[in-house]
Every structure is written in structure tokens, then in C-alpha cells.
Motif scaffolding. Structure first.
Motif, PDB file in Angstrom:
ATOM      1  N   LEU A 181      -6.497   3.173  -2.595  1.00 57.58           N
ATOM      2  CA  LEU A 181      -5.282   3.190  -1.779  1.00 57.58           C
ATOM      3  C   LEU A 181      -4.652   4.575  -1.766  1.00 57.58           C
ATOM      4  O   LEU A 181      -4.158   5.026  -0.727  1.00 57.58           O
ATOM      5  N   LEU A 182      -4.674   5.257  -2.892  1.00 53.46           N
ATOM      6  CA  LEU A 182      -4.129   6.611  -2.946  1.00 53.46           C
ATOM      7  C   LEU A 182      -4.951   7.577  -2.106  1.00 53.46           C
ATOM      8  O   LEU A 182      -4.434   8.596  -1.625  1.00 53.46           O
ATOM      9  N   PHE A 197       0.834  -1.215   0.000  1.00 53.49           N
ATOM     10  CA  PHE A 197       0.000   0.000   0.000  1.00 53.49           C
ATOM     11  C   PHE A 197       0.866   1.260   0.000  1.00 53.49           C
ATOM     12  O   PHE A 197       0.590   2.230  -0.706  1.00 53.49           O
ATOM     13  N   ASP A 198       1.922   1.235   0.805  1.00 54.10           N
ATOM     14  CA  ASP A 198       2.817   2.392   0.851  1.00 54.10           C
ATOM     15  C   ASP A 198       3.585   2.547  -0.459  1.00 54.10           C
ATOM     16  O   ASP A 198       3.856   3.660  -0.905  1.00 54.10           O
ATOM     17  N   ARG A 199       3.923   1.424  -1.083  1.00 50.63           N
ATOM     18  CA  ARG A 199       4.621   1.482  -2.359  1.00 50.63           C
ATOM     19  C   ARG A 199       3.748   2.106  -3.456  1.00 50.63           C
ATOM     20  O   ARG A 199       4.252   2.797  -4.342  1.00 50.63           O
ATOM     21  N   MET A 254       5.004   5.106  -5.823  1.00 51.52           N
ATOM     22  CA  MET A 254       5.110   4.878  -7.258  1.00 51.52           C
ATOM     23  C   MET A 254       4.067   5.643  -8.075  1.00 51.52           C
ATOM     24  O   MET A 254       4.145   5.677  -9.306  1.00 51.52           O
ATOM     25  N   ALA A 255       3.087   6.232  -7.404  1.00 53.60           N
ATOM     26  CA  ALA A 255       1.959   6.884  -8.092  1.00 53.60           C
ATOM     27  C   ALA A 255       2.369   7.919  -9.139  1.00 53.60           C
ATOM     28  O   ALA A 255       1.745   7.985 -10.208  1.00 53.60           O
ATOM     29  N   PRO A 256       3.392   8.759  -8.914  1.00 57.28           N
ATOM     30  CA  PRO A 256       3.752   9.749  -9.931  1.00 57.28           C
ATOM     31  C   PRO A 256       4.119   9.133 -11.283  1.00 57.28           C
ATOM     32  O   PRO A 256       3.959   9.769 -12.324  1.00 57.28           O
ATOM     33  N   GLN A 257       4.618   7.888 -11.259  1.00 59.86           N
ATOM     34  CA  GLN A 257       4.961   7.212 -12.514  1.00 59.86           C
ATOM     35  C   GLN A 257       3.776   6.464 -13.121  1.00 59.86           C
ATOM     36  O   GLN A 257       3.889   5.883 -14.201  1.00 59.86           O
ATOM     37  N   THR A 277       3.707  -3.513  -7.390  1.00 61.04           N
ATOM     38  CA  THR A 277       4.643  -2.922  -6.434  1.00 61.04           C
ATOM     39  C   THR A 277       5.852  -3.793  -6.138  1.00 61.04           C
ATOM     40  O   THR A 277       6.800  -3.344  -5.497  1.00 61.04           O
ATOM     41  N   HIS A 278       5.824  -5.062  -6.598  1.00 64.08           N
ATOM     42  CA  HIS A 278       6.903  -5.996  -6.293  1.00 64.08           C
ATOM     43  C   HIS A 278       7.687  -6.415  -7.535  1.00 64.08           C
ATOM     44  O   HIS A 278       8.424  -7.408  -7.499  1.00 64.08           O
TER      45      HIS A 278
END
Length: 334
Positions: free
Chosen positions: A109-110, A87-89, A93-96, A132-133
């Protein structure tokens, strides 16, 4: 003179009493456990399999102990720690990924709405894990995990997640290793997520950690340097019936003692206790809402339903957090 003799006898008696208590404390291999069926069962098994010449003696190479991680070795509520990391990832990573602003469960999640994100079900959460992984090398991912585990805090206890390991279970790990056992984590969690922090927390080396995994590819990176690259494809799910398979593939020996806490550990306990000789399966039962959490049959996280029935049927001891553990976390030890 008589008073002097009486005082001397009094001091000697105190020495005997407190010396006995101290000796007992020093010889108790599981000091954070209350006396009860689970503690007795663990100590009896160790005594029987380590007695040379005894009918239940097990050679050192065959002394294998397996432990689930989430809910067995550390706190898994209000959601799995690896999911908290994912969730934190998503936020990092959201800007990309501008498309996540309108795509569920990323959108929720955002916005910090974990409940709505959870309604996406297993498929949606696996999509979060995949996003995210992956897309980085194994070493890069491991560093991301190390950096996160240092700063992330549990929403209730306000402590680092790796401080929320269970002190009584750490004592079991140490006790078994002191008696020639090899201890393994066999978890539904990602093996690449556990290996960066678990060795320091549990004393279990990376090669003795078995978990779910994604497909990893060998590539030649910049300047022709070899690297292992994480892809979003699922390779193996080490949960439920996958746990005995994972044990066979990664360990190559059948455990003689196994610890779990949920239905996802049922097949591991069945596999462990089905062999010949003395064997033991135990379930950690979360029944202490005051010091940790209370949940079993109806929980969405760490559900213990079929396993609860199987424990009663097969005589597997239930480890009651409330009754069997004097303390839960290491920071409670005085």
C-alpha cells in the motif's frame, strides 16, 4: 376572425399538451427512473401499504425500509470506499509505523500497489482496517472521515465519493419517507465510517445507520473527561447472515422492503420477504459499463451470484442500471 380563433385554439392545445407533460413530471415520484418492472413494483407496494382500509395497509410505525450502502446507494468500484480511506490512512500513519515498510500488505500500500495488497486476502485487509480505524476516540475518527471525504477523489470519475451516490436511489429514499416509511442503511461497512457523511447525502440520521463495528471502550481521558475509545477488536460484522441479526438488534422490526446489490445482501432480502403481508426485495444490477461499471457473478467486489439465482427464484425485481435508470449520479441531472 377565423385566423384569430385558429391561433387561439392552437395555443390552447399547446397549453394542454405541455401542461399535461409538466403535471406528469411533477407527479412522478421517481423521475430518474424509466417505466419498468422495478419502478412499478416500488410504487405499487407504497400504494397498497398506505391505503387506509385496504387489505395490505401497514401502520406507519411498521413501514420499515432497509438499504445496503456499497453498490446500492453509492459506487463501490474499483474497491470499497472505506478501503480507499484505509489505504490513504496507511500513508498518513506510516511515519509512526516504520515496521510497515517491510510488512505486507502495508508495504504494498505504501508503494501504491493495491493489487499486491489485495493478495493478502480478508485477513490482511482486516489487519489494515484494524490498524487504521483504532487507537483514537470515536469523535477523532469521525473527524478523520469528514476531513478525508472532503478531499478524496474517485480514481475514474475524479469526483468526491459522496457525489457518486445514486440519484434514482435518493429518489426512492425521499419517496418512501414521504409515505411514512423509516429508511435505514444496513451495510457491511463500518458504522463509524458511514455516520459522519451519510446523513447529509441520504437524509438518514445516524441512529438509523446499521453497520459493522469494532469494540469501543469507555475511558476517562485527560482531566477526567469521559471518552469512547476505538480498539482494534472486531465486535460485529453486519454482512450476509449478520444483516438480519443487525436489523433485529438495532431496528427491532422486520422490513417490508429491502434493497441490495450483492450476495452479502441475500439474507436481508430473504428475511424481509419472508414475513406476512405485501413485501418486496430488489437487487441493483450493475450492468452499465459505460456510465458506471458492469459486474455480477465473478466480481471480487460486490459479487452477485447466489443472489442473482435467488432473485429469479423468488421474483425479486432486478434494477438494471442500464435500462431502468435515466441518470446514475446527481451531477447528471439537468
Amino acid at each position: 376572425m377565423r385566423m384569430f380563433l385558429m391561433l387561439r385554439l392552437f395555443l390552447v392545445s399547446l397549453f394542454i399538451v405541455f401542461g399535461t407533460v409538466s403535471a406528469k413530471a411533477q407527479t412522478d415520484p421517481l423521475p430518474s427512473w424509466n417505466d419498468g418492472v422495478p419502478k412499478k413494483a416500488i410504487i405499487e407496494l407504497v400504494g397498497r401499504v398506505t391505503k387506509e382500509g385496504g387489505p395490505d395497509f401497514v401502520p406507519v410505525p411498521e413501514r420499515i425500509a432497509t438499504f445496503d450502502n456499497d453498490g446500492t446507494l453509492w459506487c463501490e468500484q474499483p474497491f470499497y470506499v472505506q478501503m480507499a480511506f484505509a489505504f490513504d490512512r496507511v500513508k498518513v500513519m506510516a511515519p509512526q509505523h516504520p515496521e510497515w515498510k517491510t510488512k505486507q500488505p502495508f508495504k504494498a500500500l505504501l508503494q501504491g500497489d493495491v493489487k499486491t495488497a489485495a493478495t493478502a486476502g480478508e485477513k490482511g485487509l482486516l489487519a489494515v482496517i484494524a490498524a487504521t480505524h483504532s487507537g483514537m476516540t470515536v469523535s477523532q475518527f469521525e473527524q478523520e472521515v469528514r476531513d478525508w471525504i472532503k478531499v478524496a477523489r474517485h480514481p475514474r470519475f475524479k469526483r468526491p465519493y459522496n457525489e457518486l451516490i445514486y440519484q434514482p436511489m435518493v429518489e426512492v429514499l425521499n419517496y418512501l419517507r414521504a409515505n411514512g416509511f423509516k429508511t435505514f442503511i444496513v451495510s457491511g461497512g463500518g458504522v463509524d465510517f458511514m455516520r459522519p457523511w451519510a446523513p447529509a447525502s441520504y437524509g438518514i440520521p445516524p441512529e438509523q445507520i446499521v453497520g459493522s463495528s469494532g469494540v469501543i471502550e469507555f475511558r476517562l481521558g485527560k482531566n477526567g473527561k469521559p471518552e469512547l475509545f476505538k480498539t482494534p477488536k472486531v465486535q460485529f460484522i453486519d454482512d450476509g447472515p449478520g444483516k438480519p441479526v443487525g436489523i433485529s438488534m438495532s431496528i427491532g422490526r422486520q422490513p417490508i422492503i429491502a434493497f441490495g446489490n450483492s450476495d452479502g445482501d441475500l439474507q436481508m432480502l430473504q428475511y424481509t420477504t419472508a414475513g406476512s403481508g405485501v413485501r418486496l426485495g430488489l437487487y441493483v444490477h450493475h450492468d452499465d459499463a459505460e456510465r458506471e461499471y458492469a459486474y455480477d457473478r465473478k466480481s471480487q467486489i460486490g459479487r452477485l451470484d447466489k443472489g442473482l439465482d435467488a432473485a429469479a427464484k423468488n421474483g425479486w425485481p432486478l434494477i438494471s442500471m442500464k435500462s431502468d435508470w435515466k441518470v446514475i449520479f446527481p451531477f447528471e441531472v439537468k
